[in-house]
Design a protein around this motif. Structure first.
Motif, PDB file in Angstrom:
ATOM      1  N   ARG A 260      -1.245 -15.553 -11.867  1.00  0.00           N
ATOM      2  CA  ARG A 260       0.062 -15.568 -11.058  1.00  0.00           C
ATOM      3  C   ARG A 260       0.074 -14.244 -10.093  1.00  0.00           C
ATOM      4  NH1 ARG A 260       4.392 -15.529 -13.669  1.00  0.00           N
ATOM      5  NH2 ARG A 260       3.567 -14.900 -15.750  1.00  0.00           N
ATOM      6  N   THR A 261      -0.724 -13.274 -10.561  1.00  0.00           N
ATOM      7  CA  THR A 261      -0.733 -12.047  -9.761  1.00  0.00           C
ATOM      8  C   THR A 261      -1.443 -12.186  -8.733  1.00  0.00           C
ATOM      9  OG1 THR A 261      -0.692 -10.686 -11.726  1.00  0.00           O
ATOM     10  CG2 THR A 261      -1.616  -9.585  -9.650  1.00  0.00           C
ATOM     11  N   ILE A 262      -2.712 -12.885  -8.617  1.00  0.00           N
ATOM     12  CA  ILE A 262      -3.489 -13.289  -7.584  1.00  0.00           C
ATOM     13  C   ILE A 262      -3.026 -14.103  -6.711  1.00  0.00           C
ATOM     14  CG2 ILE A 262      -5.657 -14.402  -6.707  1.00  0.00           C
ATOM     15  CD1 ILE A 262      -6.925 -13.542  -9.379  1.00  0.00           C
TER      16      ILE A 262
ATOM     17  N   ARG B 248       0.921  -1.086   0.036  1.00  0.00           N
ATOM     18  CA  ARG B 248      -0.150   0.232   0.044  1.00  0.00           C
ATOM     19  C   ARG B 248       0.854   1.284   0.006  1.00  0.00           C
ATOM     20  NH1 ARG B 248      -4.542  -0.152  -1.817  1.00  0.00           N
ATOM     21  NH2 ARG B 248      -3.673   1.610  -3.062  1.00  0.00           N
ATOM     22  N   LYS B 249       2.039   1.243   0.738  1.00  0.00           N
ATOM     23  CA  LYS B 249       2.905   2.402   0.793  1.00  0.00           C
ATOM     24  C   LYS B 249       3.550   2.789  -0.613  1.00  0.00           C
ATOM     25  CE  LYS B 249       4.277   1.809   5.568  1.00  0.00           C
ATOM     26  NZ  LYS B 249       5.568   1.154   6.516  1.00  0.00           N
ATOM     27  N   ILE B 250       4.030   1.716  -1.255  1.00  0.00           N
ATOM     28  CA  ILE B 250       4.472   1.798  -2.687  1.00  0.00           C
ATOM     29  C   ILE B 250       3.556   2.277  -3.526  1.00  0.00           C
ATOM     30  CG2 ILE B 250       5.480   0.771  -4.539  1.00  0.00           C
ATOM     31  CD1 ILE B 250       7.194  -1.095  -2.550  1.00  0.00           C
ATOM     32  N   ILE B 251       2.229   1.732  -3.479  1.00  0.00           N
ATOM     33  CA  ILE B 251       1.066   2.355  -4.470  1.00  0.00           C
ATOM     34  C   ILE B 251       1.073   3.705  -4.243  1.00  0.00           C
ATOM     35  CG2 ILE B 251      -1.508   2.084  -4.999  1.00  0.00           C
ATOM     36  CD1 ILE B 251      -1.196  -0.941  -4.191  1.00  0.00           C
ATOM     37  N   ALA B 252       0.688   4.309  -3.102  1.00  0.00           N
ATOM     38  CA  ALA B 252       0.638   5.499  -2.410  1.00  0.00           C
ATOM     39  C   ALA B 252       1.684   6.400  -3.163  1.00  0.00           C
ATOM     40  CB  ALA B 252       0.480   5.843  -1.112  1.00  0.00           C
ATOM     41  N   LYS B 253       2.921   5.853  -2.841  1.00  0.00           N
ATOM     42  CA  LYS B 253       4.084   6.744  -3.381  1.00  0.00           C
ATOM     43  C   LYS B 253       4.003   6.812  -5.111  1.00  0.00           C
ATOM     44  CE  LYS B 253       8.999   6.615  -3.742  1.00  0.00           C
ATOM     45  NZ  LYS B 253      10.335   6.148  -3.364  1.00  0.00           N
ATOM     46  N   ARG B 254       3.600   5.884  -5.629  1.00  0.00           N
ATOM     47  CA  ARG B 254       3.475   5.700  -7.338  1.00  0.00           C
ATOM     48  C   ARG B 254       2.608   6.593  -7.867  1.00  0.00           C
ATOM     49  NH1 ARG B 254       6.511   1.245  -8.823  1.00  0.00           N
ATOM     50  NH2 ARG B 254       8.656   1.429  -7.767  1.00  0.00           N
TER      51      ARG B 254
ATOM     52  N   GLU C 262      -6.721  -7.989  -2.568  1.00  0.00           N
ATOM     53  CA  GLU C 262      -7.347  -7.331  -1.291  1.00  0.00           C
ATOM     54  C   GLU C 262      -6.338  -6.324  -0.617  1.00  0.00           C
ATOM     55  OE1 GLU C 262      -7.987 -10.623   1.573  1.00  0.00           O
ATOM     56  OE2 GLU C 262      -9.504 -11.446   0.278  1.00  0.00           O
ATOM     57  N   ASN C 263      -5.100  -6.580  -1.020  1.00  0.00           N
ATOM     58  CA  ASN C 263      -4.341  -5.362  -0.055  1.00  0.00           C
ATOM     59  C   ASN C 263      -3.536  -4.470  -1.065  1.00  0.00           C
ATOM     60  OD1 ASN C 263      -2.857  -7.269  -1.134  1.00  0.00           O
ATOM     61  ND2 ASN C 263      -1.414  -7.376   0.519  1.00  0.00           N
ATOM     62  N   GLY C 264      -4.188  -4.409  -2.151  1.00  0.00           N
ATOM     63  CA  GLY C 264      -3.542  -3.439  -3.150  1.00  0.00           C
ATOM     64  C   GLY C 264      -3.797  -3.860  -4.657  1.00  0.00           C
ATOM     65  N   LEU C 265      -3.033  -2.917  -5.574  1.00  0.00           N
ATOM     66  CA  LEU C 265      -3.040  -3.138  -7.011  1.00  0.00           C
ATOM     67  C   LEU C 265      -1.799  -3.312  -7.748  1.00  0.00           C
ATOM     68  CD1 LEU C 265      -5.431  -2.596  -9.521  1.00  0.00           C
ATOM     69  CD2 LEU C 265      -4.100  -0.180  -9.399  1.00  0.00           C
ATOM     70  N   LEU C 266      -1.787  -4.443  -8.571  1.00  0.00           N
ATOM     71  CA  LEU C 266      -0.622  -4.808  -9.264  1.00  0.00           C
ATOM     72  C   LEU C 266      -0.838  -4.577 -10.775  1.00  0.00           C
ATOM     73  CD1 LEU C 266       0.869  -8.013  -7.360  1.00  0.00           C
ATOM     74  CD2 LEU C 266       1.583  -5.372  -7.287  1.00  0.00           C
ATOM     75  N   THR C 267       0.070  -4.439 -11.772  1.00  0.00           N
ATOM     76  CA  THR C 267      -0.017  -4.181 -13.016  1.00  0.00           C
ATOM     77  C   THR C 267       0.842  -5.103 -13.839  1.00  0.00           C
ATOM     78  OG1 THR C 267       1.449  -2.329 -12.919  1.00  0.00           O
ATOM     79  CG2 THR C 267      -0.847  -1.884 -13.108  1.00  0.00           C
ATOM     80  N   PRO C 268       0.785  -6.368 -13.864  1.00  0.00           N
ATOM     81  CA  PRO C 268       1.461  -7.552 -14.729  1.00  0.00           C
ATOM     82  C   PRO C 268       1.341  -6.887 -16.015  1.00  0.00           C
ATOM     83  CG  PRO C 268      -0.614  -8.274 -14.136  1.00  0.00           C
ATOM     84  CD  PRO C 268      -0.708  -7.318 -13.381  1.00  0.00           C
ATOM     85  N   VAL C 269       2.228  -7.453 -16.915  1.00  0.00           N
ATOM     86  CA  VAL C 269       2.715  -6.887 -18.282  1.00  0.00           C
ATOM     87  C   VAL C 269       2.475  -8.076 -19.387  1.00  0.00           C
ATOM     88  CG1 VAL C 269       4.111  -5.872 -20.047  1.00  0.00           C
ATOM     89  CG2 VAL C 269       3.957  -4.904 -17.461  1.00  0.00           C
TER      90      VAL C 269
ATOM     91  N   VAL D 104       3.938  -3.134 -28.339  1.00  0.00           N
ATOM     92  CA  VAL D 104       2.894  -2.937 -27.419  1.00  0.00           C
ATOM     93  C   VAL D 104       3.049  -3.874 -26.191  1.00  0.00           C
ATOM     94  CG1 VAL D 104       0.597  -2.758 -26.613  1.00  0.00           C
ATOM     95  CG2 VAL D 104       1.348  -1.945 -28.818  1.00  0.00           C
ATOM     96  N   ASP D 105       3.467  -3.498 -25.233  1.00  0.00           N
ATOM     97  CA  ASP D 105       3.768  -4.235 -23.757  1.00  0.00           C
ATOM     98  C   ASP D 105       2.539  -3.751 -22.924  1.00  0.00           C
ATOM     99  OD1 ASP D 105       5.659  -5.650 -24.705  1.00  0.00           O
ATOM    100  OD2 ASP D 105       7.161  -4.952 -23.388  1.00  0.00           O
ATOM    101  N   LEU D 106       1.522  -4.527 -22.885  1.00  0.00           N
ATOM    102  CA  LEU D 106       0.342  -4.224 -22.083  1.00  0.00           C
ATOM    103  C   LEU D 106       0.106  -4.618 -20.867  1.00  0.00           C
ATOM    104  CD1 LEU D 106      -2.066  -2.501 -23.458  1.00  0.00           C
ATOM    105  CD2 LEU D 106      -3.220  -4.676 -24.010  1.00  0.00           C
ATOM    106  N   ALA D 107       0.009  -3.486 -20.009  1.00  0.00           N
ATOM    107  CA  ALA D 107      -0.137  -3.795 -18.547  1.00  0.00           C
ATOM    108  C   ALA D 107      -1.699  -3.948 -18.314  1.00  0.00           C
ATOM    109  CB  ALA D 107       0.372  -2.881 -17.679  1.00  0.00           C
ATOM    110  N   MET D 108      -1.847  -4.923 -17.359  1.00  0.00           N
ATOM    111  CA  MET D 108      -3.368  -4.974 -16.855  1.00  0.00           C
ATOM    112  C   MET D 108      -3.444  -4.636 -15.372  1.00  0.00           C
ATOM    113  SD  MET D 108      -4.313  -9.013 -18.448  1.00  0.00           S
ATOM    114  CE  MET D 108      -5.769  -8.824 -17.416  1.00  0.00           C
ATOM    115  N   ALA D 109      -4.274  -3.946 -15.119  1.00  0.00           N
ATOM    116  CA  ALA D 109      -4.394  -3.466 -13.576  1.00  0.00           C
ATOM    117  C   ALA D 109      -5.127  -4.605 -12.892  1.00  0.00           C
ATOM    118  CB  ALA D 109      -5.294  -2.336 -13.269  1.00  0.00           C
ATOM    119  N   VAL D 110      -4.573  -5.425 -11.983  1.00  0.00           N
ATOM    120  CA  VAL D 110      -5.260  -6.529 -11.177  1.00  0.00           C
ATOM    121  C   VAL D 110      -5.290  -6.127  -9.671  1.00  0.00           C
ATOM    122  CG1 VAL D 110      -4.972  -8.782 -10.513  1.00  0.00           C
ATOM    123  CG2 VAL D 110      -4.353  -8.272 -12.963  1.00  0.00           C
ATOM    124  N   GLY D 111      -6.570  -6.075  -9.185  1.00  0.00           N
ATOM    125  CA  GLY D 111      -6.889  -5.631  -7.907  1.00  0.00           C
ATOM    126  C   GLY D 111      -6.851  -6.817  -6.917  1.00  0.00           C
TER     127      GLY D 111
END
Length: 447
Positions: free
Chosen positions: A349-351, A227-233, A320-327, A311-318
């Motif tokens: 694999r993100t989940i 959460r801290k890294i998400i907030a910073k970014r 419980e504790n944050g958000l990741l964007t695998p490519v 095109v390296d496409l990132a997907m936002a994957v939510g």
């Protein structure tokens, strides 16, 4: 001589890492290959193993601290051994690592053919040499020789698919009588760590503590590292890039029909279910090829625009504790079936937190879909260093005019947020126009 523990550089783009937790205290003995600490880089948790056996003489950086890569964070050595003052630059540490690798390579070539025991791992020189050549951790190999000594044949018979587990986790599993086949590892590259075993026996540790205020009705919970890294970014993105959002409505009738037509064939071929999102991802990748500025990024100094011919496409994957964007790498070169497989792979694999750090880096564009939550409109924040992000909303049945008559159509709003330093309104509008055309005539993306 005391050996440095450094913040590893896991990927070309990694500049720093945050220490989540030291698993050893100063003065504790640690075996080579045992998990020493856990770090987070680019929102991915990663375990750091001890490169040598000895006592943890000094911890230089504590839990929660963010440290540049290849910076000393601790020392391992003999009990009572003095450690040098830490005055070296990152470049000096990197030079020492390269020299160390060269020395290890020379030692491998000149190792005498005599039986030896190192770091409490009983193994023959031939077995050690083969393990180094094949990048196999001897702690994971079961020895068949006297007193469990590892022989060359044991290394030869070692399979990459064998269970990967830390020594401490293995010991706990043995004591508790846990079958390792039933455990899914949450560590780096799927390795089973202590917490995975403890969770199975109901003894998991609680890392996040909460404070109850005096009124008894208010709780203060520390932010997780993710959460801290998400907030910073997100703060960096929001305050550095002047942005605006464009919206357009798309008739999704033919996308729904396409999915209905191909879903059984794709399911039979890949064992994966195609979704509306998969088709949107492919259409987005196709549209980006015709609008290179939307797929571009700004250089760090803000003086140049970097165009990407891929095109390296990132997907936002939510989570419980944050958000990741695998490519998804090379999305513009994929077929619909390949997109389905790639999207399901990175999502799963993100989940399960099985991604490697580099799989969250290097995207050229991002898609964020909140449609499954019934959201009809939102302004997504750009995933730096991208210059744009596409927000996908829910499909809503609406009355729309068709040839002078009102008809009910499945309509969806697309929300494109762009960095005005790189993209002007007309450029973003033309991209959305083309994407709308592809989705309303999806046969085009299959040709």
């Amino acid at each position: 001589m005391a050996i440095e523990v450094i913040m590893p550089k896991a990927g070309m783009d990694m500049q720093e890492g945050q220490i989540i937790k030291w698993y050893k205290n100063e003065g504790d003995y640690v075996e080579r290959g045992e998990i020493l600490l856990e770090i987070m880089t680019d929102k991915v948790n990663m375990e750091v193993e001890a490169e040598t056996s000895g006592y943890l003489l000094k911890i230089l950086k504590n839990n929660g601290e963010t440290v540049p890569v290849v910076t000393p964070i601790g020392y391992i050595g003999e009990k009572g051994e003095e450690i040098p003052e830490v005055k070296e630059s990152k470049e000096t540490v990197q030079d020492k690592l390269e020299i160390k690798e060269e020395i290890e390579e020379i030692k491998t070539k000149e190792e005498p053919e005599v039986l030896e025991i190192k770091d409490k791992i009983r193994a023959t020189p031939a077995a050690r040499r083969m393990a180094r050549e094949r990048n196999i951790n001897l702690l994971e190999v079961k020895g068949s020789g006297p007193k469990g000594r590892i022989q060359q044949i044991d290394v030869e018979n070692y399979k990459e698919g064998d269970i990967k587990i830390t020594p401490l986790a293995r010991r706990i599993a043995e004591v508790e009588g846990i079958d390792l086949e039933n455990i899914i590892g949450s560590g780096f590259e799927g390795k089973i760590i202590k917490e995975d075993v403890l969770k199975l026996v109901g003894k998991e540790e609680k890392n996040i503590t909460e404070e109850v205020m005096e009124d008894g009705r208010t709780r203060v919970v520390p932010m997780s590292n993710m959460r801290k890294i998400i907030a910073k970014r997100m703060s960096e993105s929001y305050f550095s890039a002047p942005t605006f959002t464009l919206n357009t409505e798309v008739d999704m009738t033919k996308v729904i029909e396409l999915r209905r037509t191909v879903k059984e064939q794709i399911l039979e071929e890949t064992k994966k279910k195609i979704t509306i999102t998969d088709i949107i991802l492919l259409a987005t990748a196709r549209a980006l090829k015709n609008h290179p500025l939307v797929n571009a990024s700004l250089s760090e100094d803000g003086e140049n625009i970097i165009y990407h011919d891929y095109v390296d496409l990132a997907m936002a994957v939510g989570l419980e504790n944050g958000l990741l964007t695998p490519v998804i790498r090379g999305a513009d070169k994929m077929t619909l079936t390949e997109i389905v497989v790639a999207a399901k792979d990175v999502t799963e694999r993100t989940i399960n937190m099985k991604l490697l750090p580099h799989e969250l880096q290097g995207s050229t564009f991002t898609v964020s879909n909140l449609g499954m939550y019934g959201i009809t409109h939102f302004d997504p924040i750009i995933n730096q260093p991208n210059s744009a992000i596409l927000g996908v909303n829910t499909i809503v049945e609406k009355l729309v005019p068709v040839d002078g008559k009102a008809k009910v159509k499945p309509m969806m709003t697309l929300s494109l947020t762009v960095d005005h330093r790189v993209i002007d309104g007309v450029v973003g509008a033309k991209f959305l126009q083309d994407l709308k055309s592809l989705l309303e005539n999806p046969i085009k993306i299959l040709i």
